[in-house]
Design a protein around this motif. Sequence first.
Motif: not given
Length: 292
Positions: A20-27, A51-56, A183-197
């Motif tokens: 969601p948009g707020h995650m971009r703001l959080s980043q 899976s719970s790591r955000n490369p960001f 800080t607010p929680g953020t997820l990666p903008s895209k999961f390459e691997n469906p298992e992660v989702g």
Amino acid sequence: MVDNSGRGNQLQKANINWFPGHMRLSQRLLKENISRVDLIVELIDARIPCSSRNPFFKDITSGNKARVVVMSKGDLADCRFGEAWIRHIENTERVRALAVDCKNAKSVKNVIDVLKEVLSNFSKKRALGRLMRAMIVGIPNVGKSTLINSLAKKSKARVENRPGVTRTAQWIHLDSGLDLLDTPGTLPSKFENPEVGLNLAYTGAIKDTIYDVEYVAMNLIEFLSANHSKQVKSRFGVDFSEFPRPIEKLEAFGRLRGMLLKKGEIDLNRAALSLLEEYRSGRLGRITLEIP
Ligand code: G4P
């Protein structure tokens, strides 16, 4: 009977994505604050340490910051893999890693000790008496507020089992000369691997309302009956692997729980939510989904 034509016969891994948009703001907020801190504390879920790591979070950590990886929900993860994950992370990333139960005072005390130790090794400033600052980062629902509340020993941050509750960054001052930036929680903008989702959905890091809970629960029950049949049988008294199709497994679970609609149809939505809750709360036992 439930319409099971097609769906649920064979599960094709669909990609779940939620940014969601707020995650971009959080980043952006995280990037803006990074220069203000000495240490990054990255919280990851001990049940899904990949899976719970955000490369960001790795990307924004420049070389002049100390970093600690804290595996939260250690009490919900399988004890056999905790140490192996810690060694794996420490060896591959040259950071300190530890597992914690964020609700347990003794376990949390250990976090403070490690943070202080890492900071004193990393910086001479501490020796000069300067206040040290740490930033807590992690995906939604990983336990940031719970850890901070336990560290502060009073409720300064709101804790709620709804992903993405903490929307702004806030400072928490600890008596021990350490300031924490929540800080607010953020997820990666895209999961390459469906298992992660799927893993993020199983553990509650992604809101139930944004994905098909029945599809996710069918995947979970398939996984559990293939890999944890003993635990499942001892909890429910049923061997779900006797039901060949994923939808039949979920139906069997719903029937067992008496989750019926009119004319004896099974309420698959309720059954799915109930199964996910069983897993998330640890009532099914300590089950780690990713093995090092
Ligand atoms: P967040 O700030 O990262 O978004 O996560 P938050 O602290 O709000 O924690 C999300 C949920 O995870 C909460 O559940 C919290 O209690 C639980 N939790 C956090 N850390 C741990 C841990 O180490 N072990 C266990 N077992 N649970 C943990 P909740 O149902 O909303 O809270 P509550 O009803 O338990 O108070």
